[in-house]
Design a protein around this motif. Structure first.
Motif, short mmCIF file in Angstrom:
data_model
loop_
_atom_site.label_atom_id
_atom_site.label_comp_id
_atom_site.label_asym_id
_atom_site.label_seq_id
_atom_site.Cartn_x
_atom_site.Cartn_y
_atom_site.Cartn_z
N UNK A 1 0.71 -1.36 0.11
CA UNK A 1 0.01 0.00 -0.14
C UNK A 1 0.88 1.19 0.12
N UNK A 2 2.02 1.19 -0.06
CA UNK A 2 3.07 2.28 -0.19
C UNK A 2 2.93 3.38 0.95
N UNK A 3 2.89 2.62 2.26
CA UNK A 3 2.95 3.58 3.44
C UNK A 3 3.70 3.05 4.79
N UNK A 4 4.20 3.66 5.42
CA UNK A 4 5.01 3.23 6.63
C UNK A 4 4.36 1.75 7.42
N UNK A 5 5.37 1.14 7.79
CA UNK A 5 4.74 -0.01 8.71
C UNK A 5 3.97 0.62 9.73
N UNK A 6 4.47 1.86 10.35
CA UNK A 6 3.61 2.14 11.70
C UNK A 6 2.35 2.66 11.29
N UNK A 7 2.24 3.30 10.22
CA UNK A 7 1.03 3.80 9.61
C UNK A 7 0.09 2.52 9.32
N UNK A 8 0.52 1.75 8.61
CA UNK A 8 -0.30 0.70 8.51
C UNK A 8 -0.78 -0.26 9.52
N UNK A 9 0.20 -0.36 10.73
CA UNK A 9 -0.30 -0.94 11.82
C UNK A 9 -1.35 -0.23 12.63
N UNK A 10 -1.29 1.18 12.60
CA UNK A 10 -2.39 1.90 13.04
C UNK A 10 -3.71 1.56 12.52
N UNK A 11 -3.71 1.37 11.14
CA UNK A 11 -5.02 1.24 10.35
C UNK A 11 -5.51 -0.28 10.74
N UNK A 12 -4.55 -1.21 10.76
CA UNK A 12 -4.90 -2.52 11.00
C UNK A 12 -5.32 -2.65 12.64
N UNK A 13 -4.73 -2.04 13.45
CA UNK A 13 -5.36 -1.96 14.83
C UNK A 13 -6.88 -1.68 14.84
N UNK A 14 -7.09 -0.55 13.88
CA UNK A 14 -8.61 -0.04 13.93
C UNK A 14 -9.44 -1.23 13.11
N UNK A 15 -8.89 -1.95 12.22
CA UNK A 15 -9.78 -2.64 11.37
C UNK A 15 -9.87 -4.08 12.37
N UNK A 16 -8.78 -4.36 13.19
CA UNK A 16 -8.97 -5.40 14.17
C UNK A 16 -9.77 -5.16 15.09
#
Length: 121
Positions: free
Chosen positions: A54-69
């Motif tokens: 998705x061409x984003x930083x791992x930290x940003x993706x991790x935050x999005x994944x936390x919300x999706x989780x």
């Protein structure tokens, strides 16, 4: 007949309407939509692999994944130090696919999903 509609949640007075709105709000982010598309195509991915896709930083993706989780859209599996994410079920990917199909209609002409020679969404 009204009782049947209420049981499945499709009545206008359904208690699920507000929850459905929360799901739409959760999906109203381009990065989250891209994450869902990546997981739909790949099945299960790590944060770093998703970040590359998705061409984003791992930290940003991790935050999005936390919300999706928290919304129970994705679930996890841990293997040693690595955590792998997958879609909890097919519904979020279907919502995203339908939204993209609707977006294609806004461009005019015959949308790609109406072509008989198209790849499945």
């Amino acid at each position: 007949m009204t009782a049947d509609k209420q049981g499945c949640g499709y009545a206008t007075d359904s208690p699920y309407v507000e929850l459905a709105v929360e799901i739409f709000a959760m999906l109203a982010d381009a990065t989250r939509v891209r994450i869902i598309l990546a997981l739909k195509d790949s099945g299960e991915l790590s944060v770093n692999h998703l970040a590359d896709i998705v061409d984003k930083s791992p930290a940003a993706v991790s935050q999005h994944l936390a919300k999706l989780r928290l919304a129970r859209i994705v679930s996890t599996r841990q293997e040693g130090q690595r955590v792998f994410y997958r879609l909890e079920n097919e519904h979020a990917s279907r919502l995203v696919a339908d939204a993209i199909s609707q977006a294609e209609h806004s461009l005019g002409g015959t949308p790609r999903h109406h072509h008989t020679d198209r790849e499945p969404v």
